[in-house]
Design an enzyme around this catalytic site. Sequence first.
Site, PDB file in Angstrom:
ATOM      1  N   GLY A  61     -51.153 -21.488 -16.208  1.00 25.06           N
ATOM      2  CA  GLY A  61     -50.237 -20.939 -15.213  1.00 25.06           C
ATOM      3  C   GLY A  61     -50.419 -21.485 -13.811  1.00 25.06           C
ATOM      4  O   GLY A  61     -49.432 -21.786 -13.114  1.00 25.06           O
ATOM      5  N   GLY A  68     -50.090 -15.336 -13.343  1.00 21.42           N
ATOM      6  CA  GLY A  68     -49.820 -16.722 -13.722  1.00 21.42           C
ATOM      7  C   GLY A  68     -48.463 -17.196 -13.251  1.00 21.42           C
ATOM      8  O   GLY A  68     -47.880 -16.661 -12.295  1.00 21.42           O
ATOM      9  N   ASP A  69     -47.921 -18.175 -13.939  1.00 20.34           N
ATOM     10  CA  ASP A  69     -46.663 -18.786 -13.523  1.00 20.34           C
ATOM     11  C   ASP A  69     -45.429 -17.994 -13.924  1.00 20.34           C
ATOM     12  O   ASP A  69     -44.384 -18.077 -13.272  1.00 20.34           O
ATOM     13  CB  ASP A  69     -46.544 -20.183 -14.140  1.00 20.34           C
ATOM     14  CG  ASP A  69     -46.499 -20.138 -15.666  1.00 20.34           C
ATOM     15  OD1 ASP A  69     -47.536 -19.814 -16.271  1.00 20.34           O
ATOM     16  OD2 ASP A  69     -45.440 -20.392 -16.262  1.00 20.34           O
ATOM     17  N   THR A  88     -44.631 -23.400 -20.523  1.00 15.66           N
ATOM     18  CA  THR A  88     -45.818 -22.749 -21.061  1.00 15.66           C
ATOM     19  C   THR A  88     -47.014 -23.666 -20.850  1.00 15.66           C
ATOM     20  O   THR A  88     -46.900 -24.890 -20.935  1.00 15.66           O
ATOM     21  CB  THR A  88     -45.660 -22.419 -22.557  1.00 15.66           C
ATOM     22  OG1 THR A  88     -46.908 -21.912 -23.076  1.00 15.66           O
ATOM     23  CG2 THR A  88     -45.274 -23.636 -23.370  1.00 15.66           C
ATOM     24  N   THR A 109     -48.269 -17.920 -23.723  1.00 17.51           N
ATOM     25  CA  THR A 109     -46.920 -17.537 -23.233  1.00 17.51           C
ATOM     26  C   THR A 109     -45.857 -17.780 -24.313  1.00 17.51           C
ATOM     27  O   THR A 109     -45.913 -18.779 -25.012  1.00 17.51           O
ATOM     28  CB  THR A 109     -46.507 -18.395 -22.003  1.00 17.51           C
ATOM     29  OG1 THR A 109     -47.493 -18.264 -20.983  1.00 17.51           O
ATOM     30  CG2 THR A 109     -45.167 -17.995 -21.438  1.00 17.51           C
ATOM     31  N   ARG A 124     -55.079 -11.176 -11.840  1.00 19.65           N
ATOM     32  CA  ARG A 124     -54.596 -12.544 -11.829  1.00 19.65           C
ATOM     33  C   ARG A 124     -53.142 -12.615 -12.297  1.00 19.65           C
ATOM     34  O   ARG A 124     -52.748 -11.994 -13.260  1.00 19.65           O
ATOM     35  CB  ARG A 124     -55.473 -13.405 -12.743  1.00 19.65           C
ATOM     36  CG  ARG A 124     -55.026 -14.865 -12.870  1.00 19.65           C
ATOM     37  CD  ARG A 124     -54.213 -15.096 -14.130  1.00 19.65           C
ATOM     38  NE  ARG A 124     -53.928 -16.519 -14.358  1.00 19.65           N
ATOM     39  CZ  ARG A 124     -53.163 -16.973 -15.329  1.00 19.65           C
ATOM     40  NH1 ARG A 124     -52.617 -16.128 -16.193  1.00 19.65           N
ATOM     41  NH2 ARG A 124     -52.940 -18.266 -15.458  1.00 19.65           N
TER      42      ARG A 124
END
Length: 298
Positions: free
Chosen positions: A234, A211-212, A231, A181, A209
Amino acid sequence: MNYVILTHGGVTAPQSGSESCAKAADEARRALDGGGEALAAAIGATVRLEDDPRFNAGTGSNLRLDGRTVEMDAAVMASDGRFGAVACIERVKNPVLVAAKVTETPHLLLAGAGATAFARRLGFADHDPVTEEARRKHARALAALRGEGGDDETTNDAARFHALTATRFWNFDAEPIECDTVGAVVRDTHGRFAAAASTGGSTYSLRGRVGDVPLLGAGIYAGPHGAVAATGVGEEIARRFLARTVYDWLADGVAPARAAQRGVAMFPDVLAVGVLVVGRSGQAIASNRTMASAQLVG
């Protein structure tokens, strides 16, 4: 009030990437010098990082397990509450620019084929983000997943997504295998805050999928008290609602350096994590790994 610009290339990005992070910070400064607000500066910095193929965002994003699929996430947020994100977007050069356009809609998040169609409608050209380094990284990841070796990073990640799981839940079009990230936070001279982030996701993940990064309050958050960008892994960042948690500490009067350190301390050492934090009283960069980053204060 002085401006503050913090950038990072991902918690596992080597220090050699710090020069590119510095150039991204310069890009943000030029946006501020040209009359742009904090959000425009954060976006400008993140675009520069997306265009560096050494980082896992935009061009250079990770290939998924099938060796074909690249799905990217990005998000932007300003201290006035504007938020926009895309998840699992494909074949665009700069996902963060598409995320910025989502702020002009009634929505917060567009995902998958809908996000890509949205980008095309707005004139974002088709772009293949795959690089030769991404292919080599993918080959190393598969070797680790099969138990055929690999470096410490790939071996540890493979342990969390072992071959049995990959085969059982495989949802790619290709046949099953045998079995970080970038971001920026900005405070402008008017005291406005913004955060932006972009990622190519994890090699060890199923298709679709998320992530955050595009989850409000997980990967990024901005408000009147500051801005935060995270970072790392996630799912673990999302479980801890990391960006909003650190922001709430800022709102409670915790100094940025202390808030950043407390955020990193929420994670065991085996999980790589880093945060950028800027508040009204200062700024901080913290991580439990050597992380490519840059800071610019004027």
